[in-house]
Design an enzyme around this catalytic site. Structure first.
Site, mmCIF file in Angstrom:
data_model
loop_
_atom_site.group_PDB
_atom_site.id
_atom_site.type_symbol
_atom_site.label_atom_id
_atom_site.label_comp_id
_atom_site.label_asym_id
_atom_site.label_seq_id
_atom_site.Cartn_x
_atom_site.Cartn_y
_atom_site.Cartn_z
ATOM 1 N N TYR A 126 -1.838 0.157 10.018
ATOM 2 C CA TYR A 126 -2.080 -0.552 8.763
ATOM 3 C C TYR A 126 -0.845 -0.489 7.866
ATOM 4 C CZ TYR A 126 -3.615 -1.145 3.962
ATOM 5 O OH TYR A 126 -3.688 -1.544 2.647
ATOM 6 N N LYS A 130 2.025 -3.494 6.465
ATOM 7 C CA LYS A 130 2.439 -3.729 5.075
ATOM 8 C C LYS A 130 3.968 -3.610 4.938
ATOM 9 C CE LYS A 130 -1.571 -4.539 3.326
ATOM 10 N NZ LYS A 130 -1.898 -5.828 2.697
ATOM 11 N N SER A 135 0.822 -1.203 0.000
ATOM 12 C CA SER A 135 0.000 0.000 0.000
ATOM 13 C C SER A 135 0.859 1.258 0.000
ATOM 14 C CB SER A 135 -0.859 -0.020 1.257
ATOM 15 O OG SER A 135 -1.451 1.238 1.468
#
Ligand code: UDP
Length: 324
Positions: A139, A143, A115
């Protein structure tokens, strides 16, 4: 070639499955249906209900597979600030379980859904792959953690990977084959669609005091079918090339206000909006440079203009009365 798509019942995953099938690949989907919808998995794919956290489920799903496209993950940046453990468990622990099972079974090709959240606050725009990584929400950290593990641990264990750093996925299959919208979405476009079809009262605009052209957050929205095509190109590329990392975006930024204005035009609905506080963990502006994906993979965004993004979504979200 047989491809395992983890998270293949999810929003992006179901589009990747369609693209693989359309291009003649054999597909197996592993999904725990915590977010996705079984109805969105094309009948031509085999479906296994299970979790990447389970070694046994991974072993079943990986049987006879040549490459893995790993998309099973939680993706709500805002939620990850409130519940980071949920994100570590699924996005990190689950991915490491999957990767270790692949290594043990001798399956080496891995396409990873990463991402733009790995970049954090942009230091320059557009963001290319050389931009420093410094995520500002859990988040993005999950990643980045997997990106590091791929480089540091799994290359030496024989894994050959494609890391695809998505900017903001939006839109639906232009042939209307993915029918079930996301459950309780957090991302801007589905929230706007729900406010347009009346399933929510309004949209909250998270901050209008950013240093952007109209004060609202700017993102690079990329059509999900464009994203899906990049996965197939990545699988193909890995057959004869080493591991790589690329951005996938349209290289154009739109503000929340611009999205709302276009959505109001296309849907012909008022879409009430209310300015509220900034959401924790949101950078002001993210816009990609996808030059590397273009030159390496021969990829380009073809469906990512704002009208196509929003009108393909409205085809799915429009209320039944609007169809007659
Ligand atoms: N956004 C908003 N209201 C919402 C959801 C999102 O104003 O209900 C804004 C958000 O602050 C950001 C942009 O829309 O500027 C895109 O947010 P999204 O959650 O879709 O993606 P991400 O935060 O992952 O870039």
């Amino acid at each position: 070639m047989k491809i395992l798509v983890t998270g293949g019942a999810g929003y992006i995953g179901s589009h990747v499955v369609l693209e693989l099938l359309d291009q003649g690949y054999e597909v197996v989907v592993l999904d725990d249906l915590s977010m996705g919808a079984k109805e969105n998995v094309d009948d031509r794919a085999a479906f296994i209900l299970g979790s990447i956290l389970s070694r046994a489920d991974n072993e079943i799903a990986l049987k006879g597979v040549d490459a893995v496209i790993h998309m099973a993950a939680f993706k709500a940046a805002g939620e990850s600030v409130e519940n980071p453990e949920k994100y570590t468990r699924n996005n990190v622990d689950g991915t490491l379980t999957l990767l270790n099972t692949m290594v043990d079974l001798g399956i080496h090709k891995f396409v990873f859904s990463s991402s733009a959240a790995v970049y954090g606050e942009p230091q320059y725009l557009p963001i290319d792959e050389k931009h420093p990584v410094n995520p500002i929400n859990p988040y993005g950290e999950t990643k980045l953690k997997i990106e590091y593990q791929l480089e540091k641990e799994f290359i030496s264990k024989g894994i050959c990977f494609a890391t695809l750093r998505y900017f903001n996925a939006a839109g639906y299959d232009i042939n209307g084959r993915v029918r079930i919208p996301e459950n309780e979405p957090n991302n801007l476009l589905p929230v706007v669609m729900e406010a347009a079809n009346g399933s929510r009262n309004m949209i909250e605009i998270f901050g209008d005091d950013y240093e952007t052209r109209d004060g609202t957050g700017v993102r690079d929205y990329i059509h999900v079918t464009d994203l899906a095509k990049a996965h197939i190109l990545a699988v193909h590329y890995l057959r004869s090339h080493p591991s790589f990392t690329v951005n996938l975006g349209s290289d154009v930024g739109y503000s929340v206000t611009e999205i709302l204005d276009t959505a109001r035009k296309i849907t012909e609905k008022p879409i009430p909006a209310n300015i509220s506080a900034r959401r924790a963990g949101d950078p002001p502006k993210l816009v990609a440079s996808s030059e590397k994906a273009k030159s390496l993979l021969g990829w380009k965004a073809e469906h990512s203009d704002l009208e196509t993004l929003i009108s393909t979504m409205w085809d799915i979200y429009r209320p039944a009365e609007a169809l007659v």
